[in-house]
Design an enzyme around this catalytic site. Structure first.
Site, mmCIF file in Angstrom:
data_model
loop_
_atom_site.group_PDB
_atom_site.id
_atom_site.type_symbol
_atom_site.label_atom_id
_atom_site.label_comp_id
_atom_site.label_asym_id
_atom_site.label_seq_id
_atom_site.Cartn_x
_atom_site.Cartn_y
_atom_site.Cartn_z
ATOM 1 C CG ASP A 1 66.851 58.533 49.020
ATOM 2 O OD1 ASP A 1 65.828 58.868 49.662
ATOM 3 O OD2 ASP A 1 66.821 57.690 48.097
ATOM 4 C CE1 TYR B 1 61.565 55.680 52.226
ATOM 5 C CE2 TYR B 1 62.670 55.505 50.113
ATOM 6 C CZ TYR B 1 61.991 54.923 51.167
ATOM 7 O OH TYR B 1 61.750 53.577 51.160
ATOM 8 C CG ASP C 1 62.512 46.711 47.847
ATOM 9 O OD1 ASP C 1 63.100 45.687 48.245
ATOM 10 O OD2 ASP C 1 63.111 47.698 47.388
ATOM 11 C CD GLU C 2 61.968 49.706 44.133
ATOM 12 O OE1 GLU C 2 61.563 50.861 43.987
ATOM 13 O OE2 GLU C 2 63.177 49.426 44.223
ATOM 14 C CG HIS D 1 66.291 45.694 44.964
ATOM 15 N ND1 HIS D 1 66.827 46.681 44.161
ATOM 16 C CD2 HIS D 1 65.038 46.111 45.265
ATOM 17 C CE1 HIS D 1 65.935 47.651 43.987
ATOM 18 N NE2 HIS D 1 64.838 47.324 44.639
ATOM 19 C CG ASP E 1 69.758 46.851 46.584
ATOM 20 O OD1 ASP E 1 69.443 46.631 45.399
ATOM 21 O OD2 ASP E 1 69.000 47.444 47.378
ATOM 22 C CB THR F 1 74.097 55.118 49.873
ATOM 23 O OG1 THR F 1 74.194 53.718 49.571
ATOM 24 C CG2 THR F 1 73.834 55.312 51.345
HETATM 25 C C1 TNX Z 1 63.182 52.527 46.399
HETATM 26 S S1 TNX Z 1 62.411 52.000 49.269
HETATM 27 C C2 TNX Z 1 63.880 51.438 46.891
HETATM 28 C C3 TNX Z 1 65.347 51.452 46.914
HETATM 29 C C4 TNX Z 1 65.895 52.731 46.343
HETATM 30 C C5 TNX Z 1 65.063 53.889 46.824
HETATM 31 C C6 TNX Z 1 65.559 55.226 46.418
HETATM 32 C C7 TNX Z 1 62.613 50.595 48.707
HETATM 33 C C8 TNX Z 1 62.058 49.544 49.509
HETATM 34 N N1 TNX Z 1 63.248 50.410 47.525
HETATM 35 O O1 TNX Z 1 65.851 50.332 46.248
HETATM 36 O O2 TNX Z 1 67.222 52.872 46.746
HETATM 37 O O3 TNX Z 1 63.749 53.738 46.312
HETATM 38 O O4 TNX Z 1 64.847 56.261 47.040
#
Ligand code: TNX
Length: 762
Positions: free
Chosen positions: A413, A411, A319-320, A257, A184, A462
């Site tokens: 966390d 989730y 993701d993202e 990431h 990450d 985390t």
């Molecule tokens: C989203 S879930 C993310 C993570 C973060 C998380 C925190 C996902 C695929 N990406 O990078 O750690 O939210 O809840």
């Protein structure tokens, strides 16, 4: 003087639904029949291991000796003697016959035998004569093939021993997939021989953000932080997991990431700019460029990953991914042109498809987060659905396999209770009971489409989990609620699960030295509407628990204290104010069994408990107590846990407030949350319509209290000056999050809290 009425109900609670036959085992087996009588172990179990798989037997031998100092023997003349029988059943099938006349374990394959041994381990109880096993009949097999737990080792690093412990515990509860989030932004954690700088540079950061991401001003812990796993470490962990019937699925994040990798090899990014491994959480603009050299790099990395990991699936993240750099990059534009790609979403799909083809050619399957659907799903890709069920539904309809892991239930966390004493977490609220409601099969799917759902998993990100004790705290007992949804063909009612959990599993977790959360023992304050106010009750895991309550009332000039003992059957009425004097109630709850004092504060304002009809439904993740959240006297706090706020992610949020009679309303105030780090923004505007009868509506001219601004901090206020019984309040969030702000280009979240009107009698 305003009253607080403490009404103690004397009704005795009727007994709850039947227990699952006092079953000590989690996940609950398909069939558990309790019989009277007990086998005493006397320090040994005889097992007929002649044809039994050696690995599973070794595992049981070790487990019995470490946990109970019970020896597993092959021959002896006395004691509990169990025969094994391989039967023609599904691989995960097992049955245990533990009766005076017969003690047999039957199993479909080594996998089933392993599950039988886990159940056997959980059946051992401490009696008056040492360890013993109650007579019973068990038959069992799993529902889903993917029963996963994920661990992020990038944001915080965990040692080989800790990762093994994580796997060891999950295997005891019959999870079978360990999703290892190895890379990450904040750290690259896997040795890659061809690219040594990934670990020399990418595994280490110089600082780590202190406290919550949203804290202002931000503070940092300065110091080198990091670590990585060598190829040897990884082999060791995979073998350890395999011995426990757990498959390790590695995740190598791309194209986003990826800041840790880009710190080591800046030439893989669009700009080539040299930047350090970040010590801050979030989503970063710099990602792998889509030019062929970056894709070749990914293939090289994956080749080494494939060499190490025998798993069928390889997780590639996805993701993202902000597309800002790609949009401005000449190389990316060229790739788009050459491949006739319309936009950057298709470019992402192109990137993933290259990787998909590569993995497929190596006999592996690609799995990625649901963003890989954007721009078109690559032909062989499986989808891990995290942003709700939508991604999973879309993928299953396209006949792609799916693992469900929606934030709403999975989730770990997120906070597990609203207790003030909870350690800092990312936000959101996911109590045990909510996890228990998880169903990996979306209702919307047809029978045929449902076949594509492999199962589900919980994710342990985390950012806010710095050490392994804390990992255990976040995962247990929630993992036990989750496995019920993944294993049981028909899971028992939550109340039955909970009572068995309290009776057997807390002792077992203690015996395993798990640092699990006991937050379910803490009383939760349940609020309900009542005439002219609200009623508060206490809810606790143990329905017979009693708590010491002290209520401190502060009402303008006077203040007094009321102390009493309160059980879960009792209730307190909090009456709304009928004048403009603020009355503040502070409620402190303690008991001998609680470590902490629980403090709740209420402002008994003049709209406490008012009826509100939510026209726009809140997001299921942030809808703890419906519209009452807006008038419960409890102001949302920061860091937010999701129980004090109503969260929406809509272009318009509408509701009707009923003042229950005609009133002159001078002004209205509404609490909002401003937390850009979590993509929660203040709205652009609020409009109000008024009605005397709920049918004819008139637009109200909302005026700011000062010349220019409706907001004081994050509280919205408008002068209304209208006579009405009903107010239709419509909140207009920004259309999208502006460029340069966290979450740019997306629909912002709107979080709302207390609504109050200032009224004047004619
Ligand atoms: C989203 S879930 C993310 C993570 C973060 C998380 C925190 C996902 C695929 N990406 O990078 O750690 O939210 O809840």
């Amino acid at each position: 003087m305003h009253r607080i009425i403490l009404s103690i109900s004397l009704a005795v609670s009727s007994s709850t639904t039947a227990q699952i036959n006092n079953c000590p085992i989690v996940p609950t087996p398909i069939r558990y029949e309790s019989h009277s009588g007990t086998h005493f172990l006397n320090g040994k179990i005889l097992l007929d291991t002649k044809d039994a798989p050696e690995k599973a037997v070794d595992y049981l031998r070790d487990r019995l000796s470490v946990l109970y100092e019970v020896e597993l023997l092959q021959d002896d003349t006395s004691g509990l003697s169990i025969s094994l029988e391989n039967v023609d059943e599904a691989a995960g099938y097992y049955s245990i016959t533990m009766l005076p006349e017969e003690q047999t374990i039957r199993y479909g394959s080594e996998e089933g035998l392993f599950y039988a041994f886990q159940s056997l381990t959980q059946m051992i109880r401490e009696g008056n004569h040492g360890w013993e096993i109650n007579h019973c009949l068990i038959e069992d097999e799993p529902k889903f093939g993917w029963r996963g737990l994920h661990l992020d080792v990038s944001r915080h690093f965990f040692s080989v021993a800790e990762v093994k412990r994580f796997i060891d515990l999950m295997a005891m509860y019959k999870f079978n997939v360990f999703h290892w989030h190895l890379t990450d932004d904040q750290g690259w954690r896997i040795e890659i021989r061809k690219y040594p700088k990934l670990t020399e540079i990418g595994s280490w950061r110089d600082s780590t953000v202190h406290g919550h991401y949203s804290d202002q001003p931000r503070k940092y812990d300065i110091g080198r932080y990091g670590g990585f796993y060598t190829r040897e470490d990884i082999r060791e962990i995979i073998a350890f997991a395999a011995d426990r019937n757990v498959t390790v699925v590695p995740e190598i994040e791309m194209p986003g990431h990826s800041r840790a990798a880009l710190a080591a090899y800046p030439e893989l990014s669009c700009t080539g700019e040299r930047q350090p491994v970040p010590g801050l959480w979030g989503i970063f603009d710099d990602i792998y460029c889509s030019r062929s050299s970056s894709i070749e790099f990914m293939k090289d990395v994956l080749s080494e990953v494939i060499e190490l990991f025998p798993s069928e699936y390889i997780h590639i993240g996805g993701d993202e991914v902000p597309k800002k750099r790609w949009e401005a990059c000449e190389d990316c534009k060229k790739v788009m042109e050459e491949n006739h790609l319309e936009n950057v979403h298709e470019l992402q799909s192109y990137f993933i498809t290259q990787i998909d083809e590569f993995l497929t050619s190596k006999g592996k399957k690609l799995i990625g987060w649901d963003e890989i659907l954007e721009g078109g799903l690559s032909p062989n890709a499986a989808v891990m659905s995290w942003r709700g069920e939508k991604g999973g539904i879309a993928a299953a309809r396209q006949k792609h396999t799916v693992v469900m892991s929606p934030t709403t239930y999975c989730y770990f966390d997120y906070y597990q209770s609203g207790n003030k004493s909870e350690p800092l977490a990312i936000g959101g609220l996911l109590p045990l009971e909510k996890v228990y409601q998880f169903n990996p099969i979306p209702e919307a799917l047809t029978e045929e489409e449902r076949k594509y759902i492999l199962g589900g998993q919980a994710n342990v990100w985390t950012e806010y989990i710095p050490d392994f004790e804390h990992v255990e705290y976040m995962v247990y007992p929630r993992a036990l609620a989750l496995i019920q949804s993944l294993w049981c063909k028909e899971k028992p009612h939550y109340e039955d699960f909970l009572s068995n959990y309290l009776k057997y599993q807390e002792d077992f977790l203690d015996h395993l030295n798990v640092h699990f959360s006991r937050s379910i023992h803490d009383p939760e304050l349940m609020l309900e509407r009542a005439e002219n106010g609200i009623v508060a009750r206490l809810k606790a895991a143990d329905p017979n628990a009693h708590f010491d309550v002290r209520i401190h009332v502060n009402s303008g000039k006077s203040s007094y204290v009321n102390a009493f003992v309160m059980g879960t059957q009792d209730s307190i009425f909090l009456e709304r104010s009928t004048d403009s004097i603020d009355k503040i109630i502070t409620m402190k709850i303690t008991s001998d069994a609680l470590n902490d004092e629980h403090v709740h504060r209420f402002l008994l304002h003049s709209d406490l408990g008012r009826p509100i009809e939510l026209i726009t439904p809140p997001h299921p993740k942030y809808n703890h107590n419906g519209s009452l959240t807006l008038v419960d006297g409890n102001r949302g706090a920061i860091p937010w846990k999701g129980d004090e706020w109503l969260g929406f992610r809509e272009q318009e949020v509408s509701m009707i407030v009923d003042m229950e009679q005609l009133e002159f309303v001078d002004d209205i105030t509404i609490g909002f949350l401003d937390d850009s780090g979590s993509w929660i923004y203040l709205p652009e505007s609020v409009s109000v319509k008024a009605s005397k009868n709920g049918r004819c509506w008139k637009k109200v001219n909302v005026k700011p209290p000062t010349d220019h601004n409706h907001f004081e901090g994050s509280t919205y206020r408008a002068i209304l000056g209208v006579k009405a019984r009903y107010l239709k309040v419509t909140v207009h969030p920004m259309e999208e999050i502006p460029a340069g702000m966290p979450g740019e280009g997306r629909i912002p979240w709107t979080f709302m809290d207390e609504i109050q009107m200032l009224k004047r009698s004619e």
